[in-house]
Design a protein around this motif. Structure first.
Motif, PDB file in Angstrom:
ATOM      1  N   LEU A  87     -77.008 -33.156 -45.888  1.00 31.45           N
ATOM      2  CA  LEU A  87     -76.681 -34.875 -46.310  1.00 31.45           C
ATOM      3  C   LEU A  87     -77.350 -35.646 -45.014  1.00 31.45           C
ATOM      4  O   LEU A  87     -78.343 -36.033 -45.535  1.00 31.45           O
ATOM      5  N   ILE A  88     -77.720 -34.720 -44.490  1.00 33.64           N
ATOM      6  CA  ILE A  88     -78.640 -35.855 -42.837  1.00 33.64           C
ATOM      7  C   ILE A  88     -79.890 -36.458 -43.469  1.00 33.64           C
ATOM      8  O   ILE A  88     -80.740 -36.708 -43.617  1.00 33.64           O
ATOM      9  N   THR A  89     -80.417 -34.789 -44.319  1.00 37.01           N
ATOM     10  CA  THR A  89     -81.643 -34.623 -44.510  1.00 37.01           C
ATOM     11  C   THR A  89     -81.903 -35.166 -45.537  1.00 37.01           C
ATOM     12  O   THR A  89     -83.283 -36.203 -45.834  1.00 37.01           O
ATOM     13  N   ALA A  90     -81.551 -35.232 -45.856  1.00 39.25           N
ATOM     14  CA  ALA A  90     -81.048 -36.235 -48.109  1.00 39.25           C
ATOM     15  C   ALA A  90     -81.522 -37.473 -47.871  1.00 39.25           C
ATOM     16  O   ALA A  90     -82.172 -38.706 -48.443  1.00 39.25           O
ATOM     17  N   LEU A  91     -81.088 -38.202 -46.497  1.00 38.47           N
ATOM     18  CA  LEU A  91     -80.628 -39.619 -46.456  1.00 38.47           C
ATOM     19  C   LEU A  91     -82.155 -39.676 -45.569  1.00 38.47           C
ATOM     20  O   LEU A  91     -82.715 -40.589 -45.795  1.00 38.47           O
ATOM     21  N   PHE A  92     -82.159 -38.918 -44.586  1.00 38.48           N
ATOM     22  CA  PHE A  92     -82.868 -39.425 -43.161  1.00 38.48           C
ATOM     23  C   PHE A  92     -84.067 -38.259 -43.067  1.00 38.48           C
ATOM     24  O   PHE A  92     -84.636 -38.613 -41.999  1.00 38.48           O
ATOM     25  N   GLY A  93     -84.822 -37.667 -44.044  1.00 38.21           N
ATOM     26  CA  GLY A  93     -85.489 -36.425 -43.614  1.00 38.21           C
ATOM     27  C   GLY A  93     -85.179 -35.906 -42.401  1.00 38.21           C
ATOM     28  O   GLY A  93     -83.648 -35.206 -42.000  1.00 38.21           O
ATOM     29  N   ARG A  94     -86.277 -35.168 -41.602  1.00 40.35           N
ATOM     30  CA  ARG A  94     -85.829 -34.062 -40.358  1.00 40.35           C
ATOM     31  C   ARG A  94     -85.460 -35.192 -39.086  1.00 40.35           C
ATOM     32  O   ARG A  94     -85.946 -34.615 -37.786  1.00 40.35           O
ATOM     33  N   ALA A  95     -84.634 -36.200 -39.332  1.00 38.16           N
ATOM     34  CA  ALA A  95     -83.686 -36.802 -38.033  1.00 38.16           C
ATOM     35  C   ALA A  95     -82.835 -35.374 -37.137  1.00 38.16           C
ATOM     36  O   ALA A  95     -83.162 -35.772 -35.298  1.00 38.16           O
ATOM     37  N   TRP A  96     -82.587 -34.192 -37.758  1.00 39.73           N
ATOM     38  CA  TRP A  96     -82.135 -33.145 -37.258  1.00 39.73           C
ATOM     39  C   TRP A  96     -83.386 -32.447 -36.085  1.00 39.73           C
ATOM     40  O   TRP A  96     -82.918 -32.454 -34.733  1.00 39.73           O
ATOM     41  N   CYS A  97     -84.333 -32.634 -36.522  1.00 39.78           N
ATOM     42  CA  CYS A  97     -85.298 -31.608 -35.711  1.00 39.78           C
ATOM     43  C   CYS A  97     -86.393 -32.875 -34.827  1.00 39.78           C
ATOM     44  O   CYS A  97     -85.920 -32.699 -33.480  1.00 39.78           O
ATOM     45  N   GLY A  98     -86.688 -34.246 -34.882  1.00 37.43           N
ATOM     46  CA  GLY A  98     -87.200 -35.402 -33.781  1.00 37.43           C
ATOM     47  C   GLY A  98     -86.713 -35.634 -32.806  1.00 37.43           C
ATOM     48  O   GLY A  98     -86.289 -35.761 -32.025  1.00 37.43           O
ATOM     49  N   TRP A  99     -84.753 -35.976 -33.605  1.00 35.66           N
ATOM     50  CA  TRP A  99     -83.960 -36.354 -32.653  1.00 35.66           C
ATOM     51  C   TRP A  99     -82.829 -35.201 -31.611  1.00 35.66           C
ATOM     52  O   TRP A  99     -82.448 -35.438 -30.482  1.00 35.66           O
ATOM     53  N   ALA A 100     -82.442 -34.676 -32.087  1.00 32.93           N
ATOM     54  CA  ALA A 100     -81.061 -33.144 -32.445  1.00 32.93           C
ATOM     55  C   ALA A 100     -81.513 -31.955 -31.951  1.00 32.93           C
ATOM     56  O   ALA A 100     -80.572 -31.288 -30.889  1.00 32.93           O
ATOM     57  N   CYS A 101     -82.753 -31.414 -32.367  1.00 32.53           N
ATOM     58  CA  CYS A 101     -83.067 -29.631 -32.474  1.00 32.53           C
ATOM     59  C   CYS A 101     -83.298 -29.256 -30.556  1.00 32.53           C
ATOM     60  O   CYS A 101     -84.338 -30.190 -29.869  1.00 32.53           O
ATOM     61  N   PRO A 102     -82.570 -28.022 -29.818  1.00 25.72           N
ATOM     62  CA  PRO A 102     -82.464 -28.178 -28.702  1.00 25.72           C
ATOM     63  C   PRO A 102     -84.495 -27.529 -28.368  1.00 25.72           C
ATOM     64  O   PRO A 102     -84.946 -28.061 -27.041  1.00 25.72           O
ATOM     65  N   TRP A 154     -87.284 -25.363 -45.879  1.00 33.74           N
ATOM     66  CA  TRP A 154     -86.399 -26.262 -46.805  1.00 33.74           C
ATOM     67  C   TRP A 154     -86.605 -27.537 -46.625  1.00 33.74           C
ATOM     68  O   TRP A 154     -86.034 -27.992 -48.571  1.00 33.74           O
ATOM     69  N   GLN A 155     -86.998 -28.850 -46.760  1.00 41.13           N
ATOM     70  CA  GLN A 155     -87.080 -30.029 -46.369  1.00 41.13           C
ATOM     71  C   GLN A 155     -87.863 -30.049 -47.550  1.00 41.13           C
ATOM     72  O   GLN A 155     -87.158 -30.956 -48.639  1.00 41.13           O
ATOM     73  N   ALA A 156     -88.672 -29.465 -48.397  1.00 43.78           N
ATOM     74  CA  ALA A 156     -88.973 -29.885 -49.414  1.00 43.78           C
ATOM     75  C   ALA A 156     -88.170 -29.401 -50.602  1.00 43.78           C
ATOM     76  O   ALA A 156     -87.785 -30.447 -52.235  1.00 43.78           O
ATOM     77  N   ALA A 157     -86.635 -29.046 -50.662  1.00 48.95           N
ATOM     78  CA  ALA A 157     -85.723 -28.966 -51.427  1.00 48.95           C
ATOM     79  C   ALA A 157     -84.768 -29.895 -50.758  1.00 48.95           C
ATOM     80  O   ALA A 157     -84.070 -29.710 -51.614  1.00 48.95           O
ATOM     81  N   LEU A 158     -84.910 -30.062 -49.955  1.00 51.16           N
ATOM     82  CA  LEU A 158     -83.471 -30.627 -49.409  1.00 51.16           C
ATOM     83  C   LEU A 158     -84.015 -32.171 -49.370  1.00 51.16           C
ATOM     84  O   LEU A 158     -82.902 -33.611 -49.599  1.00 51.16           O
ATOM     85  N   ILE A 159     -85.248 -32.863 -49.423  1.00 49.18           N
ATOM     86  CA  ILE A 159     -85.665 -34.859 -49.323  1.00 49.18           C
ATOM     87  C   ILE A 159     -85.334 -34.643 -51.159  1.00 49.18           C
ATOM     88  O   ILE A 159     -86.493 -33.334 -51.743  1.00 49.18           O
ATOM     89  N   ASP A 160     -85.927 -35.863 -51.502  1.00 49.00           N
ATOM     90  CA  ASP A 160     -86.625 -36.831 -52.731  1.00 49.00           C
ATOM     91  C   ASP A 160     -87.107 -37.689 -52.293  1.00 49.00           C
ATOM     92  O   ASP A 160     -87.937 -38.125 -50.887  1.00 49.00           O
ATOM     93  N   ARG A 161     -88.067 -38.444 -53.015  1.00 55.59           N
ATOM     94  CA  ARG A 161     -89.273 -39.592 -53.035  1.00 55.59           C
ATOM     95  C   ARG A 161     -87.884 -40.784 -52.301  1.00 55.59           C
ATOM     96  O   ARG A 161     -88.925 -41.670 -51.797  1.00 55.59           O
ATOM     97  N   GLN A 162     -87.073 -41.148 -52.504  1.00 58.06           N
ATOM     98  CA  GLN A 162     -85.957 -41.877 -52.152  1.00 58.06           C
ATOM     99  C   GLN A 162     -85.949 -40.973 -51.199  1.00 58.06           C
ATOM    100  O   GLN A 162     -85.489 -42.386 -50.604  1.00 58.06           O
ATOM    101  N   SER A 163     -86.377 -40.220 -50.075  1.00 59.36           N
ATOM    102  CA  SER A 163     -85.430 -39.989 -48.991  1.00 59.36           C
ATOM    103  C   SER A 163     -86.256 -40.467 -47.037  1.00 59.36           C
ATOM    104  O   SER A 163     -87.392 -41.247 -47.596  1.00 59.36           O
TER     105      SER A 163
END
Length: 503
Positions: free
Chosen positions: A125-140, A251-260
């Motif tokens: 859900l976070i990826t669909a809304l805000f892209g790879r926010a997990w990778c840039g902000w929270a991934c160890p 996975w990003q290609a399948a999780l986001i769209d042009r509105q993300s």
């Protein structure tokens, strides 16, 4: 070049590719290769070493707060207790998983799957809304690499320029870098011990640390293995973990769209590019082609080429570009958080199939988890049939013996005594002296969070069985709120023929 602006153009040979990274091989032998195949791969197959220049802008400061907060949580979590239990503990030796004071046992596989499923759908859900926010902000991987290992590495190398100069000279084993590698090893040792505490608990870890490795060789092997992997990852492999090992970028290609919402370059405003100068074309875009966004990227990509798998949404390109735009007197936001449709001038639609489906699935999973936890008993009861020689045995006095195994798991935070009673044994025509129930330990004391088993032996005359069976009720109670009853079938001989099984 506009006065007062430091040149950010990459040096040759990377200049022709737009990727300002060191091209010297670790051995320092041979001529530096020209060109690239991938952001971290040269044409001749050698590693292209990335030394990003940090951009300490507004987004960097926000990420610093998040990163160091996450580090504090990581290092403190194994020592924290909630309801007398660790906040987080994946106890592999005992096959238990504790989260926020609740312990999931092997019998809780459905609950554990609900927790894991909720986490995965939440990231989707976070990826669909805000892209790879997990990778840039929270991934160890990103947090420790960008805010712990790389800053310390630059300090030992003499800053960004010093790191690049050492790469050009092939100086991989200077006193500075040897000290850096040793410091990285000490940090890896601390990180690996903390990570191990999440799997064995701090008490067990302290015990291992205070005793010789010969007393716990398996644990010592895993500590050495974890330390080596952490050191190798943050010293050598680095961004390759994100580009090669981690599947999330694919996975990003399948999780986001042009509105993300993603980190995106505004090509409508920025193109065509032209270097800043007195004779700059008035029709040129705002991008002055300085290369600052490329120079600061930790994965070596050019954000101006559009959305790419290697982009981890670290926002360093935003900070670098905003700083340049401020210096040339243009509005910031040439690179910003936006969507592909928004940059193209299309309206944004918050409600889309994926932004509706993911929350619905997430709500179902979390609702199911809360319901299951609310209805979950404070103990688990398992009734098994015992006996190695068969389901029943005939005693010398003619009575039939059934062995019943009772297994109880205590979910409470304190030891509890569990009393077992049998109902439905006595009936008309059977004297009390013909009925014997042998219980070696009743009540059965079970420590907090553990499982214990006991056996009951029920002896009845042959006439107590109808068609070779007899239904009884087994009840277990802790004397407080927990009470559970199960139906159990005692087995015996059919008719009066001898079975041949005596003892």
């Amino acid at each position: 070049m506009v006065a007062g602006i430091e040149s950010c153009e990459p040096e040759s040979p990377a200049r022709t590719t737009g990727y300002p990274v060191s091209s010297a091989a670790p051995s320092g032998v041979g001529r530096p290769p020209s060109g690239r195949v991938l952001p971290t791969l040269n044409e001749d197959g050698t590693r292209r070493w990335i030394r990003p220049k940090p951009s300490h802008g507004a987004w960097w400061k926000k990420r610093q707060i998040v990163a160091y907060s996450l580090m504090a949580v990581f290092f403190a979590a194994p020592h924290l207790r909630l309801f007398g239990k660790p906040v987080f503990l994946m106890d592999l030796p005992h096959r238990q998983f504790t989260l926020m004071g609740y312990t999931f046992l092997p019998t809780d596989t459905p609950l554990f799957m609900l927790v894991m499923g909720s986490g995965v759908i939440g990231i989707f859900l976070i990826t669909a809304l805000f892209g790879r926010a997990w990778c840039g902000w929270a991934c160890p991987q990103t947090v420790y690499l960008e805010f712990l290992f790389r800053p310390i590495g630059r300090w030992f190398d003499g800053g960004y320029t010093g790191s690049r100069n050492l790469d050009k000279k092939g100086s991989w084993f200077t006193p500075r870098r040897i000290a850096k590698y040793l410091t990285f090893f000490a940090m890896a040792l601390f990180v690996s011990h903390t990570l191990l505490a999440f799997f064995v608990g701090t008490d067990q870890l302290y015990d291992w640390m205070s005793n010789p490795p010969s007393e716990h060789p398996t644990a010592f092997f895993f500590v050495v293995l974890f330390t080596g992997l952490v050191w190798f990852n943050f010293t050598y492999f680095r961004e390759q973990t994100c580009l090669i090992v981690c599947p999330y970028g694919r996975w990003q290609a399948a999780l986001i769209d042009r509105q993300s919402v993603i980190v995106a370059y505004d090509d409508v405003r920025g193109e065509p590019r032209e270097h800043a100068g007195k004779t700059r074309d008035p029709q040129a875009g705002d991008c002055i082609d300085c290369g600052a966004c490329v120079q600061t990227c930790p994965t070596g990509i050019d954000i101006r080429q559009g959305l790419q798998m290697e982009c981890v949404h670290c926002t360093q390109c935003i900070d670098a570009c905003d700083d340049i735009m401020t210096k040339v007197g243009k509005p910031t936001g040439l690179i910003r958080y936006s969507s592909q449709d928004a940059i193209a001038g299309k309206p944004r639609h918050l409600l889309r199939m994926r932004t509706i489906l993911y929350p619905v699935v997430l709500a179902i999973l979390i609702g199911g988890l809360i319901t299951a936890l609310f209805l979950k008993e404070s103990a688990d009861l398992t009734v098994l049939r015992g006996g190695l020689d068969g389901p029943f045995t005939e005693e010398a006095d003619g009575r039939v013996s059934n062995q019943i195994r009772i297994k109880i798991t205590n979910r409470r935070s304190e030891a509890m005594p569990y009393t077992v009673t049998l109902d439905g044994i006595a009936e008309a025509g059977i004297r009390p002296d013909e009925i014997t129930v042998v219980a070696p330990e009743n009540p059965l004391k079970v420590d907090a969070g553990t499982t214990r088993s006991t056996s009951l032996f029920v002896l009845l005359p042959r006439r107590a069985f109808t068609n070779g069976e007899r239904m009884i009720t087994i009840s277990v109670t802790d004397g407080r709120r927990y009470q559970e009853s199960v139906q159990y079938r005692l087995l015996g001989p059919v008719g009066n023929a001898p079975t041949g099984k005596f003892r």
